[in-house]
Structure formats: structure tokens, C-alpha cells
Design a protein around this motif. Structure first.
Motif, PDB file in Angstrom:
ATOM      1  N   ARG A  97       0.787  -1.246   0.023  1.00 64.10           N
ATOM      2  CA  ARG A  97      -0.028   0.059   0.076  1.00 64.10           C
ATOM      3  C   ARG A  97       0.854   1.127   0.029  1.00 64.10           C
ATOM      4  O   ARG A  97       2.031   1.179   0.668  1.00 64.10           O
ATOM      5  N   ILE A  98       0.228   2.170  -0.585  1.00 63.38           N
ATOM      6  CA  ILE A  98       1.091   3.356  -0.788  1.00 63.38           C
ATOM      7  C   ILE A  98       1.328   4.197   0.859  1.00 63.38           C
ATOM      8  O   ILE A  98       0.305   4.370   1.224  1.00 63.38           O
ATOM      9  N   ASP A  99       2.494   4.581   0.890  1.00 62.34           N
ATOM     10  CA  ASP A  99       2.788   5.323   2.518  1.00 62.34           C
ATOM     11  C   ASP A  99       1.694   6.366   2.434  1.00 62.34           C
ATOM     12  O   ASP A  99       1.472   7.006   1.686  1.00 62.34           O
ATOM     13  N   THR A 100       1.037   6.336   3.625  1.00 60.38           N
ATOM     14  CA  THR A 100       0.065   7.327   4.087  1.00 60.38           C
ATOM     15  C   THR A 100       0.411   8.687   3.901  1.00 60.38           C
ATOM     16  O   THR A 100      -0.353   9.811   3.599  1.00 60.38           O
ATOM     17  N   VAL A 101       1.492   8.944   4.696  1.00 60.73           N
ATOM     18  CA  VAL A 101       2.005  10.400   4.555  1.00 60.73           C
ATOM     19  C   VAL A 101       2.397  10.859   3.002  1.00 60.73           C
ATOM     20  O   VAL A 101       2.159  12.009   2.988  1.00 60.73           O
ATOM     21  N   LEU A 102       2.915  10.064   2.344  1.00 54.57           N
ATOM     22  CA  LEU A 102       2.979  10.521   0.935  1.00 54.57           C
ATOM     23  C   LEU A 102       1.750  10.753   0.279  1.00 54.57           C
ATOM     24  O   LEU A 102       1.467  11.836  -0.669  1.00 54.57           O
ATOM     25  N   TYR A 103       0.755   9.826   0.601  1.00 54.70           N
ATOM     26  CA  TYR A 103      -0.556  10.075  -0.303  1.00 54.70           C
ATOM     27  C   TYR A 103      -1.146  11.441   0.198  1.00 54.70           C
ATOM     28  O   TYR A 103      -1.806  12.098  -0.572  1.00 54.70           O
ATOM     29  N   ASN A 104      -1.042  11.609   1.341  1.00 57.40           N
ATOM     30  CA  ASN A 104      -1.728  12.787   2.021  1.00 57.40           C
ATOM     31  C   ASN A 104      -1.214  14.213   1.534  1.00 57.40           C
ATOM     32  O   ASN A 104      -1.722  15.260   1.904  1.00 57.40           O
ATOM     33  N   THR A 105       0.101  14.183   0.831  1.00 56.70           N
ATOM     34  CA  THR A 105       0.604  15.430   0.356  1.00 56.70           C
ATOM     35  C   THR A 105      -0.130  15.942  -1.021  1.00 56.70           C
ATOM     36  O   THR A 105      -0.033  17.147  -1.198  1.00 56.70           O
ATOM     37  N   PHE A 106      -0.836  15.026  -1.537  1.00 61.61           N
ATOM     38  CA  PHE A 106      -1.674  15.237  -2.732  1.00 61.61           C
ATOM     39  C   PHE A 106      -2.993  16.094  -2.358  1.00 61.61           C
ATOM     40  O   PHE A 106      -3.847  15.294  -1.728  1.00 61.61           O
ATOM     41  N   SER A 107      -3.324  17.303  -2.913  1.00 65.18           N
ATOM     42  CA  SER A 107      -4.394  17.843  -2.572  1.00 65.18           C
ATOM     43  C   SER A 107      -5.429  17.269  -3.401  1.00 65.18           C
ATOM     44  O   SER A 107      -5.453  16.687  -4.375  1.00 65.18           O
ATOM     45  N   ASP A 108      -6.898  17.632  -2.878  1.00 63.82           N
ATOM     46  CA  ASP A 108      -7.997  17.116  -3.876  1.00 63.82           C
ATOM     47  C   ASP A 108      -8.050  17.980  -5.152  1.00 63.82           C
ATOM     48  O   ASP A 108      -8.613  17.019  -6.109  1.00 63.82           O
ATOM     49  N   ASN A 109      -7.307  18.741  -5.520  1.00 63.85           N
ATOM     50  CA  ASN A 109      -7.462  19.153  -6.874  1.00 63.85           C
ATOM     51  C   ASN A 109      -6.292  18.611  -7.538  1.00 63.85           C
ATOM     52  O   ASN A 109      -6.207  19.087  -9.039  1.00 63.85           O
ATOM     53  N   ASP A 110      -5.469  18.022  -7.069  1.00 60.09           N
ATOM     54  CA  ASP A 110      -4.281  17.420  -7.839  1.00 60.09           C
ATOM     55  C   ASP A 110      -5.000  16.069  -8.337  1.00 60.09           C
ATOM     56  O   ASP A 110      -5.020  15.029  -7.929  1.00 60.09           O
ATOM     57  N   LEU A 111      -4.734  16.065  -9.781  1.00 59.93           N
ATOM     58  CA  LEU A 111      -5.495  14.820 -10.727  1.00 59.93           C
ATOM     59  C   LEU A 111      -4.701  13.749 -10.534  1.00 59.93           C
ATOM     60  O   LEU A 111      -5.153  12.488 -10.674  1.00 59.93           O
ATOM     61  N   ARG A 112      -3.412  14.000  -9.849  1.00 59.66           N
ATOM     62  CA  ARG A 112      -2.498  12.575  -9.850  1.00 59.66           C
ATOM     63  C   ARG A 112      -3.105  11.636  -8.750  1.00 59.66           C
ATOM     64  O   ARG A 112      -2.843  10.617  -8.500  1.00 59.66           O
ATOM     65  N   LYS A 113      -3.792  12.296  -7.903  1.00 59.80           N
ATOM     66  CA  LYS A 113      -4.493  11.550  -6.560  1.00 59.80           C
ATOM     67  C   LYS A 113      -5.280  10.548  -7.353  1.00 59.80           C
ATOM     68  O   LYS A 113      -5.616   9.600  -6.560  1.00 59.80           O
ATOM     69  N   ILE A 114      -6.010  10.842  -8.548  1.00 65.42           N
ATOM     70  CA  ILE A 114      -7.021   9.874  -8.956  1.00 65.42           C
ATOM     71  C   ILE A 114      -6.415   9.031 -10.009  1.00 65.42           C
ATOM     72  O   ILE A 114      -6.272   7.749  -9.944  1.00 65.42           O
ATOM     73  N   ALA A 115      -5.313   9.808 -10.840  1.00 65.32           N
ATOM     74  CA  ALA A 115      -4.537   9.021 -11.733  1.00 65.32           C
ATOM     75  C   ALA A 115      -3.509   7.899 -11.276  1.00 65.32           C
ATOM     76  O   ALA A 115      -3.233   7.043 -11.995  1.00 65.32           O
ATOM     77  N   TYR A 116      -2.939   8.188 -10.300  1.00 71.61           N
ATOM     78  CA  TYR A 116      -1.833   7.446  -9.870  1.00 71.61           C
ATOM     79  C   TYR A 116      -2.148   6.401  -8.761  1.00 71.61           C
ATOM     80  O   TYR A 116      -1.706   5.324  -8.373  1.00 71.61           O
ATOM     81  N   PHE A 117      -3.695   6.549  -7.937  1.00 77.16           N
ATOM     82  CA  PHE A 117      -3.892   5.655  -6.742  1.00 77.16           C
ATOM     83  C   PHE A 117      -5.317   5.292  -7.041  1.00 77.16           C
ATOM     84  O   PHE A 117      -6.365   5.834  -7.429  1.00 77.16           O
ATOM     85  N   THR A 118      -5.585   4.043  -6.479  1.00 81.83           N
ATOM     86  CA  THR A 118      -7.076   3.765  -6.131  1.00 81.83           C
ATOM     87  C   THR A 118      -7.180   3.123  -4.766  1.00 81.83           C
ATOM     88  O   THR A 118      -6.282   2.528  -4.371  1.00 81.83           O
ATOM     89  N   THR A 119      -8.178   3.375  -4.080  1.00 77.73           N
ATOM     90  CA  THR A 119      -8.490   3.077  -2.892  1.00 77.73           C
ATOM     91  C   THR A 119      -8.776   1.462  -2.899  1.00 77.73           C
ATOM     92  O   THR A 119      -9.752   0.923  -3.496  1.00 77.73           O
ATOM     93  N   ASN A 120      -8.037   0.730  -1.948  1.00 77.61           N
ATOM     94  CA  ASN A 120      -8.197  -0.571  -1.830  1.00 77.61           C
ATOM     95  C   ASN A 120      -9.622  -0.925  -0.707  1.00 77.61           C
ATOM     96  O   ASN A 120      -9.802   0.005  -0.068  1.00 77.61           O
ATOM     97  N   ASN A 121     -10.031  -2.084  -0.614  1.00 80.55           N
ATOM     98  CA  ASN A 121     -11.084  -2.374   0.271  1.00 80.55           C
ATOM     99  C   ASN A 121     -10.651  -2.253   1.617  1.00 80.55           C
ATOM    100  O   ASN A 121     -11.572  -2.515   2.548  1.00 80.55           O
ATOM    101  N   ASP A 122      -9.307  -2.272   1.961  1.00 80.66           N
ATOM    102  CA  ASP A 122      -8.973  -2.098   3.248  1.00 80.66           C
ATOM    103  C   ASP A 122      -8.789  -0.553   3.692  1.00 80.66           C
ATOM    104  O   ASP A 122      -8.437  -0.190   4.780  1.00 80.66           O
ATOM    105  N   GLY A 123      -9.094   0.189   2.763  1.00 85.68           N
ATOM    106  CA  GLY A 123      -9.214   1.510   2.792  1.00 85.68           C
ATOM    107  C   GLY A 123      -7.818   2.566   2.538  1.00 85.68           C
ATOM    108  O   GLY A 123      -7.874   3.761   2.618  1.00 85.68           O
ATOM    109  N   TYR A 124      -6.738   1.644   2.327  1.00 88.60           N
ATOM    110  CA  TYR A 124      -5.410   2.189   1.951  1.00 88.60           C
ATOM    111  C   TYR A 124      -5.492   2.333   0.415  1.00 88.60           C
ATOM    112  O   TYR A 124      -6.147   1.691  -0.241  1.00 88.60           O
ATOM    113  N   GLN A 125      -4.352   2.863   0.133  1.00 90.03           N
ATOM    114  CA  GLN A 125      -4.214   3.512  -1.450  1.00 90.03           C
ATOM    115  C   GLN A 125      -3.181   2.338  -1.968  1.00 90.03           C
ATOM    116  O   GLN A 125      -2.125   2.076  -1.703  1.00 90.03           O
TER     117      GLN A 125
END
Length: 461
Positions: free
Chosen positions: A296-324
């Protein structure tokens, strides 16, 4: 333009596994097979280099990615791993042999050396000059590309003060496996790469027929990588700029022909997209970082992406365990792209401009990139920052943009040499492990069978 990749198996590479081992008497006692077809023409040699399954695909090191801080494994999943994977994840030495980064990288090195050796039997003339030069330039590029990959794995971060005594890698410069393998020092290794790539540049075309093949823009990019890892920011700037002068195309995450199904797709980026300068993939010998291993992607790294940053959608998907989990590879699959790309060159040039005092120019490069990454109309350009603020920003954006590219391990090494003091941590059910800045383990252990067969010194662990 599509390139037809000819079969590379015109040469049966029965002794490729021995290229790293120096002299091997038992093997040399065997008689050669006269039925083997040895490449003899320039077309044969080009075909050998066009063997993408050896020269490009699932080929670059993965051990650095396994050791980096871009992902984590939950304690529950960690305990299901075998002893070797547990030790690799927690930066402990584990005995291992064949099937590793060392052998994966030295195979294209061997092919390159074979071509360079055979080229000495073919005189260059007015009729074959262009093809001859492309073959030679390509072989020099490939060899240097994998030498640098190996250095990033198995050598300490480059330090101009200690480079003459710090151990590098085995500089295999011939296909003759009678020549023993010995470790050169770091300075010799980096200088070999620099000299060879500079020799390759005038021989290569500006642009490749296909991004599996080397080109001038790729060679400039390789030198930018090399000098950046040496913390020679003046030369890294020079060559990143030279690469961008030839290709500065960026995909727009708001909508682009090379993101045909949109950024919400499972693997949104088209393979061989316009940002790709030279295409390689990470090997899968140790795939702890892969989603199939529940990484799973490091949560600190993931949280550096703002909601308007489209990489947050393009790079990651939420797994059923809630992590990326990561899905943004330029390989358009779960395989990690590790080649040279335009976005990397923008970030390298921006960092070097800022380090050299040209803060606004560096921020301008970053703004050009981020304009294509943020939701249209939401990005506010960066300006007026101090040099340190700008440097902190560009390094964070480098980590975000280039996630899972096989670059983070070297960045950790060079940045800790700069005093970044980045401490890595792993947490299991019963223990917390740390990797301290400039730890010996940043020069990863060489496979034990190579140590035993060659007598080369192992890294301090």
C-alpha cells in the motif's frame, strides 16, 4: 512510428550466466557448440540490441524500490511472508543467489559488450556509416544505462571526497568471460558512464524509431540522471535542459489523447506515451512493492496530494482495506515503468536551477508541470519563494510525481548526503525497524553466489 523488433535469439547465449563470474574453468572445459550462430552483420547486431525482453522489459533493479519508503506492508500481511521477504523488507541481509538485480542488469551489459566487440570486425564506410554509428551508440548507451542502475543499487552514494575508495560495481567492458570480474571504485564507475554516454551522443539520432531504442534525447537524460546522483547540479542542469530542448511534451491529466479512458481507469496512461523518452521496466524478482503483495502507498506520501491534484486519481485507487495502491505506471499495467521521461527531466532541471540560485526559473519549470497535473483552473503558480522553500517544494513534488519509478532509492541516498536526515521506518507486529541516513545498507548486498565465485568483496552490512 512503430519499430519492428527482430528476433534477438540469433545468438544462443548459452554462457550469459557466466559473464559475471570471471574465469570459470569447469565451464571453459566444455567444447563450444559449432551450431551456434554468432551475429556477424550490422543488422544482426541491431537485432540483438532490439531484443526488448532482454534490453528493456522487466530489467531494471527492484531491490532499491523494495527498500524505499514509498509503500508499506501491514503487520498482518508481513507475517505471511517467507523469511527472505521479511528480511528484505526490514533492511536485513538475506542469503540469495540467482534471479536478482545483479544478473538482470548484467545480461544487457553482456549483449552491449558483445556488439561492441563484434563491431571492431566491421569497417565503417560511406554505405554503412549511419547504421554502424547507431549500433555503436546504442550499445554504449545500454551498457551505461545498466551500469548506472547497478551503481544506484550496490554502491554508496557518490561522494567526491571518498569516491576513490568507495567500492563501485564490476565494470564489464568486454564479452570475453575469461576476464575476471573485479569491483572498480565509485569514481571510476561514474567516469566510465560519463565518457561512454558522451561518446554515444554524436552517434545517436535525435529521436528514436521506437522508445525501446536509445537516442540523443535519452542520452542527455541519462547524463542528467548520472550527474544528479553525483550531486553535480551544474552538469545535471545542462543535460536535463538538452533533453528538454528535444522533447518537452507533457500529458494533460485534464484530458489527453494518451490517456484514452481517462484518469479513473485501472491503468490510465498509454504505454509509450509522449512523455516517454526511453522505455524500461522494473524487474519482478522481489515484488514486495507490488499490489499483488498487498503493498500500500505510504499514507504520509498520499496525504501530500491535494484534492485538486489529478494525480491523486490517476496514480492511486482505494483498496477495500481503505489504503491506497498504485496504478499510475507508464507501462499501462501493474509492471513499474522505470525509463526516462519528460516529467523527470522537468523536475531535474527545476531542482538544479533552484540549487544554482535561479529560483524563479526553477519554479517556472515546476509550474509548467503542475499546470498539467491539477484540475483545470485550480492551480495557483508558485512564485516569490526563498531558495530553501523552493527546494523543499521541488523535492516533495519530485517524490510525488515520480512515485514507483525506481528513482526514490537513489534520491534518498543523495539527499541524505546533503544532510536531509531522512530516517526510514518499518513496523511489524512486534518490532519497529529503522534505516538511518547514510547507513551501510544503502549499498545493497551483492548476491552471495557472485561473491563466492568471483572473490569480490561484499558490501559492509
Amino acid at each position: 512510428m512503430k519499430l519492428y523488433i527482430k528476433p534477438y535469439c540469433i545468438f544462443a547465449l548459452v554462457f550469459s550466466a557466466f559473464l559475471l563470474l570471471g574465469s570459470c574453468k569447469k565451464y571453459l572445459d566444455k567444447k563450444s557448440d559449432s551450431s551456434l550462430i554468432v551475429p556477424s552483420s550490422l543488422s544482426d547486431m541491431q537485432a540483438l540490441l532490439d531484443g526488448a525482453s532482454v534490453m528493456n522489459q522487466q530489467r531494471t533493479p527492484c531491490y532499491g524500490e523494495v527498500s524505499s519508503d514509498e509503500y508499506f506492508i501491514s503487520p498482518t500481511n508481513f507475517k505471511t511472508f517467507n523469511d527472505g521477504d521479511q528480511k528484505r523488507y526490514t533492511w536485513q541481509y538475506y542469503f540469495f543467489g540467482t534471479g536478482n538485480d545483479w544478473s538482470a542488469c548484467y545480461q544487457p551489459v553482456y549483449y552491449s559488450n558483445l556488439v561492441l566487440d563484434l563491431l571492431t570486425t566491421i569497417p565503417v564506410n560511406n554505405y554503412n556509416k549511419q547504421q554502424w554509428e547507431n549500433v555503436k551508440g546504442s550499445a554504449l548507451f545500454y551498457r551505461s544505462y545498466y551500469f548506472l542502475c547497478l551503481l544506484w543499487n550496490y554502491a554508496k552514494a557518490y561522494d567526491s571526497i571518498s569516491a576513490d575508495k568507495d567500492l563501485g560495481i564490476a565494470l564489464r567492458l568486454t564479452s570475453n568471460f575469461n576476464v575476471p570480474s573485479t569491483r572498480s571504485n565509485n569514481r571510476e564507475c561514474y567516469q566510465q558512464i560519463i565518457n561512454d554516454v558522451k561518446s554515444a551522443i554524436p552517434l545517436l539520432p535525435d529521436y528514436p524509431q521506437h522508445v525501446f531504442r536509445p537516442s540523443k534525447e535519452a542520452a542527455y537524460g541519462l547524463l542528467a540522471r548520472c550527474f544528479l546522483s553525483m550531486r553535480d547540479y551544474g552538469n545535471a542542469l545542462k543535460y536535463a535542459d538538452s533533453s528538454l530542448q528535444l522533447n518537452n511534451q507533457l500529458m494533460d491529466l485534464n484530458g489527453d489523447d494518451e490517456i484514452p479512458t481517462g484518469i479513473t481507469a485501472s491503468y490510465p496512461f498509454m504505454k509509450f506515451n509522449k512523455e516517454t523518452i526511453f522505455y524500461t521496466e522494473m524487474n519482478t524478482y522481489y515484488i514486495l512493492y507490488a499490489t499483488s503483495y498487498k503493498a500500500r502507498i505510504d499514507t504520509v506520501l498520499y496525504n501530500t496530494f491535494s484534492d485538486n491534484d489529478l494525480r491523486k486519481i490517476a496514480y492511486f485507487t482505494t483498496n477495500n482495506d481503505g489504503y491506497q495502491q498504485f496504478k499510475g505506471s507508464y507501462a499501462q499495467s501493474s509492471t513499474c515503468f522505470s525509463g526516462i521521461a519528460v516529467d523527470e527531466m522537468y523536475l531535474t532541471r527545476a531542482e538544479c536551477l533552484i540549487r544554482n540560485g535561479n529560483v524563479e526559473e526553477g519554479l517556472s519549470d515546476l509550474n509548467i508541470l503542475l499546470e498539467k497535473r491539477y484540475k483545470e483552473g485550480t492551480f495557483i503558480s508558485y512564485t516569490g519563494l526563498s531558495q530553501q522553500e523552493a527546494l523543499n517544494l521541488i523535492l516533495q513534488e519530485r517524490e510525488k510525481e515520480l512515485v514507483m519509478r525506481g528513482l526514490r532509492w537513489m534520491d534518498l541516498k543523495r539527499l541524505n548526503k546533503e544532510g536531509a536526515n531522512i530516517v526510514l521506518k518499518r513496523v511489524t507486529e512486534d518490532k519497529e525497524y529503522t534505516l538511518l541516513p547514510n547507513s551501510n545498507f544503502y549499498a545493497l548486498p551483492i548476491p552471495e553466489d557472485i561473491i563466492q565465485l568471483t572473490g569480490m568483496p561484499q558490501n559492509d552490512l
